[in-house]
Design a protein around this motif. Structure first.
Motif, PDB file in Angstrom:
ATOM      1  N   GLY A  41      11.042   4.471   7.689  1.00  0.00           N
ATOM      2  CA  GLY A  41      11.981   4.167   8.762  1.00  0.00           C
ATOM      3  C   GLY A  41      11.348   3.316   9.844  1.00  0.00           C
ATOM      4  N   VAL A  42      10.114   3.633  10.184  1.00  0.00           N
ATOM      5  CA  VAL A  42       9.403   2.852  11.199  1.00  0.00           C
ATOM      6  C   VAL A  42       9.155   1.426  10.707  1.00  0.00           C
ATOM      7  N   LEU A  43       8.671   1.291   9.472  1.00  0.00           N
ATOM      8  CA  LEU A  43       8.403  -0.032   8.914  1.00  0.00           C
ATOM      9  C   LEU A  43       9.679  -0.863   8.826  1.00  0.00           C
ATOM     10  N   ALA A  84      12.219  -8.953   0.017  1.00  0.00           N
ATOM     11  CA  ALA A  84      11.789  -7.888  -0.891  1.00  0.00           C
ATOM     12  C   ALA A  84      11.310  -6.669  -0.105  1.00  0.00           C
ATOM     13  N   GLU A  85      10.591  -6.897   0.976  1.00  0.00           N
ATOM     14  CA  GLU A  85      10.117  -5.790   1.805  1.00  0.00           C
ATOM     15  C   GLU A  85      11.285  -4.979   2.362  1.00  0.00           C
ATOM     16  N   ILE A  86      12.272  -5.691   2.913  1.00  0.00           N
ATOM     17  CA  ILE A  86      13.429  -5.017   3.501  1.00  0.00           C
ATOM     18  C   ILE A  86      14.180  -4.225   2.447  1.00  0.00           C
ATOM     19  N   LEU A  87      14.490  -4.875   1.314  1.00  0.00           N
ATOM     20  CA  LEU A  87      15.290  -4.210   0.284  1.00  0.00           C
ATOM     21  C   LEU A  87      14.551  -3.026  -0.317  1.00  0.00           C
ATOM     22  N   PHE A  88      13.249  -3.171  -0.547  1.00  0.00           N
ATOM     23  CA  PHE A  88      12.483  -2.061  -1.091  1.00  0.00           C
ATOM     24  C   PHE A  88      12.507  -0.864  -0.147  1.00  0.00           C
ATOM     25  N   LEU A  89      12.268  -1.105   1.113  1.00  0.00           N
ATOM     26  CA  LEU A  89      12.262  -0.001   2.083  1.00  0.00           C
ATOM     27  C   LEU A  89      13.641   0.621   2.224  1.00  0.00           C
ATOM     28  N   GLN A  90      14.677  -0.193   2.185  1.00  0.00           N
ATOM     29  CA  GLN A  90      16.039   0.344   2.273  1.00  0.00           C
ATOM     30  C   GLN A  90      16.345   1.252   1.078  1.00  0.00           C
ATOM     31  N   LEU A  91      16.051   0.749  -0.123  1.00  0.00           N
ATOM     32  CA  LEU A  91      16.351   1.526  -1.329  1.00  0.00           C
ATOM     33  C   LEU A  91      15.491   2.781  -1.413  1.00  0.00           C
ATOM     34  N   ARG A 144       0.835  -1.205   0.000  1.00  0.00           N
ATOM     35  CA  ARG A 144       0.000   0.000   0.000  1.00  0.00           C
ATOM     36  C   ARG A 144       0.875   1.262   0.000  1.00  0.00           C
ATOM     37  N   LEU A 145       1.934   1.251   0.785  1.00  0.00           N
ATOM     38  CA  LEU A 145       2.855   2.389   0.800  1.00  0.00           C
ATOM     39  C   LEU A 145       3.480   2.582  -0.573  1.00  0.00           C
ATOM     40  N   ALA A 146       3.897   1.492  -1.206  1.00  0.00           N
ATOM     41  CA  ALA A 146       4.515   1.580  -2.532  1.00  0.00           C
ATOM     42  C   ALA A 146       3.551   2.199  -3.537  1.00  0.00           C
TER      43      ALA A 146
END
Length: 217
Positions: free
Chosen positions: A205-207, A155-162, A76-78
């Motif tokens: 950052g929170v996620l 995928a969640e981690i890498l997407f949020l990091q990038l 949803r964020l994406a």
């Protein structure tokens, strides 16, 4: 004044007026008038719109390469990021068309080193100068490829990091444009982007923390 003198005076005045009219008519031929219209956008505004368009486009690529089976919160964020940045891309491309400027700059980030920005906000210009002509926060081809193949939690981690790093770079660009410009719609847009992307980066950052990830260095 006798009639003859009045006639001579009138004739002289008429001649002077005629010469004045002829001179005014010939002036553009001798000294061409400057009919250059005020530019729709200045160099900093054009450069910012071009580079932020490219920056936003990579964010859309990240969203496209995100695994569709990730957690609904991340997905949803994406989608929200994608929707917002598509609108901003459309706005910036509209400005560039009005200014008769290409959609992308042949010299990315050159506007960051413009005299106006450097003279009035030297510290901000220097802060991003170390990146050269590379836009801050951009992912490499290898990182985008890794995102395309990542699945689930990875995928969640890498997407949020990038995307978090991407937003940090966008914040630097938006802040620099806001500080370099005195007024106008581009300045207002840069300020709005800074505010919205600050909030989005906070959410990411929170996620990321909740999922056990850390921001990229």
């Amino acid at each position: 004044m006798t009639v003859s003198r009045w006639i001579r005076a009138a004739a002289f005045a008429a001649l002077a007026f005629a010469l004045l009219v002829i001179g005014a008519a010939l002036r553009p031929l001798v000294l061409p008038e400057d009919h250059t219209a005020t530019p729709v956008l200045n160099a900093i505004e054009i450069g910012f719109a071009q580079d932020m368009t490219a920056h936003h486009q990579q964010a859309l690529i990240m969203v496209q390469r995100l695994d569709r089976d990730v957690a609904p919160t991340v997905l949803r964020l994406a989608q929200q990021l994608s929707d917002a940045q598509r609108i901003e891309i459309g706005t910036m491309l509209g400005w560039l068309r009005l200014a008769d400027a290409p959609p992308l700059s042949p010299h990315p980030m050159a506007w960051m080193h413009a005299d106006a920005a450097a003279s009035h906000h030297h510290s901000t210009a220097v802060a991003v100068q170390s990146t050269g002509n590379t836009m801050p926060g951009m992912a490499s081809t290898a990182e985008l490829d890794a995102l395309a193949t990542a699945r689930g939690h990875d995928a969640e981690i890498l997407f949020l990091q990038l995307m978090f790093r991407h937003h940090q770079g966008g914040l630097a660009m938006a802040r620099a444009a806001d500080q370099a410009l005195t007024s106008g719609p581009v300045k207002e847009a840069a300020r709005s982007m800074f505010q919205s992307q600050s909030q989005e980066a906070g959410v990411m950052g929170v996620l990321l923390s909740q999922l056990g990830g850390q921001p990229l260095q």
